[in-house]
Scaffold this motif. Structure first.
Motif, mmCIF file in Angstrom:
data_model
loop_
_atom_site.group_PDB
_atom_site.id
_atom_site.type_symbol
_atom_site.label_atom_id
_atom_site.label_comp_id
_atom_site.label_asym_id
_atom_site.label_seq_id
_atom_site.Cartn_x
_atom_site.Cartn_y
_atom_site.Cartn_z
ATOM 1 N N ASP A 123 0.802 -1.223 0.000
ATOM 2 C CA ASP A 123 0.000 0.000 0.000
ATOM 3 C C ASP A 123 0.838 1.278 0.000
ATOM 4 O O ASP A 123 0.290 2.373 0.060
ATOM 5 C CB ASP A 123 -0.970 -0.003 1.178
ATOM 6 N N GLU A 124 2.161 1.172 -0.092
ATOM 7 C CA GLU A 124 3.018 2.357 -0.093
ATOM 8 C C GLU A 124 3.196 2.896 -1.515
ATOM 9 O O GLU A 124 3.339 2.138 -2.462
ATOM 10 C CB GLU A 124 4.389 2.031 0.490
ATOM 11 N N GLU A 125 3.219 4.218 -1.615
ATOM 12 C CA GLU A 125 3.503 4.876 -2.889
ATOM 13 C C GLU A 125 5.014 4.968 -3.044
ATOM 14 O O GLU A 125 5.691 5.555 -2.191
ATOM 15 C CB GLU A 125 2.895 6.287 -2.912
ATOM 16 N N ASP A 178 -2.894 -10.261 -4.486
ATOM 17 C CA ASP A 178 -2.648 -8.821 -4.408
ATOM 18 C C ASP A 178 -1.634 -8.422 -5.477
ATOM 19 O O ASP A 178 -0.460 -8.738 -5.383
ATOM 20 C CB ASP A 178 -2.116 -8.460 -3.021
ATOM 21 N N ARG A 201 -0.705 -5.324 -6.372
ATOM 22 C CA ARG A 201 -0.105 -3.996 -6.233
ATOM 23 C C ARG A 201 1.413 -3.983 -6.374
ATOM 24 O O ARG A 201 1.962 -3.043 -6.969
ATOM 25 C CB ARG A 201 -0.548 -3.358 -4.910
#
Length: 130
Positions: A28-30, A53, A55
């Motif tokens: 979930d980190e940018e 997931d 991402r």
């Protein structure tokens, strides 16, 4: 744990280095928010908490578009048949939570010689049309 790296276009077993500077990023980190740390790290580790997931795939692609040339490592619950796609988006090493052997993983990534997604070093399926 199966430790692999991409070397000259092939998957080979990897032994962990003793003194790597590793930056670990949660799904979930940018990555852009950690640009200074990303540029200083020898290894950027993207964590797959579950194979469902996706991402980290996007994070790897973003890192490569930012100009990161170093080792981008996948860690965790990545399935062996997802490795081919992972290499295509920029991963260069893997710490996989699997009991599969390297020969099985190699066979899975070589099963399909063409790809619909454009990626370096791969023949695109659409270019094979007659």
């Amino acid at each position: 744990m199966l430790r692999l790296k991409v070397e000259e276009g092939a998957l080979v077993l990897r032994t962990p280095a003793a003194a790597e500077t590793i930056l670990s990023l949660a799904p979930d980190e940018e990555v852009a928010d950690r640009a200074d740390e990303v540029n200083a790290a020898e290894v950027i580790e993207l964590c797959f908490s579950t194979f469902k997931d996706g991402r980290p795939f996007s994070q790897a692609r973003h890192l490569r578009r930012m100009g990161v040339r170093g080792d981008v490592r996948a860690r965790g619950a990545l399935l062996p048949d997802q490795i081919r796609f992972a290499i295509g988006v920029g991963f260069t090493s893997f710490d996989l939570e699997t009991t599969d052997d390297v020969d099985l993983v190699r066979s899975l990534i070589q099963r399909f010689p063409v790809s619909y997604q454009p990626r370096p070093g791969a023949r695109a399926a659409w270019s094979q049309r007659v």
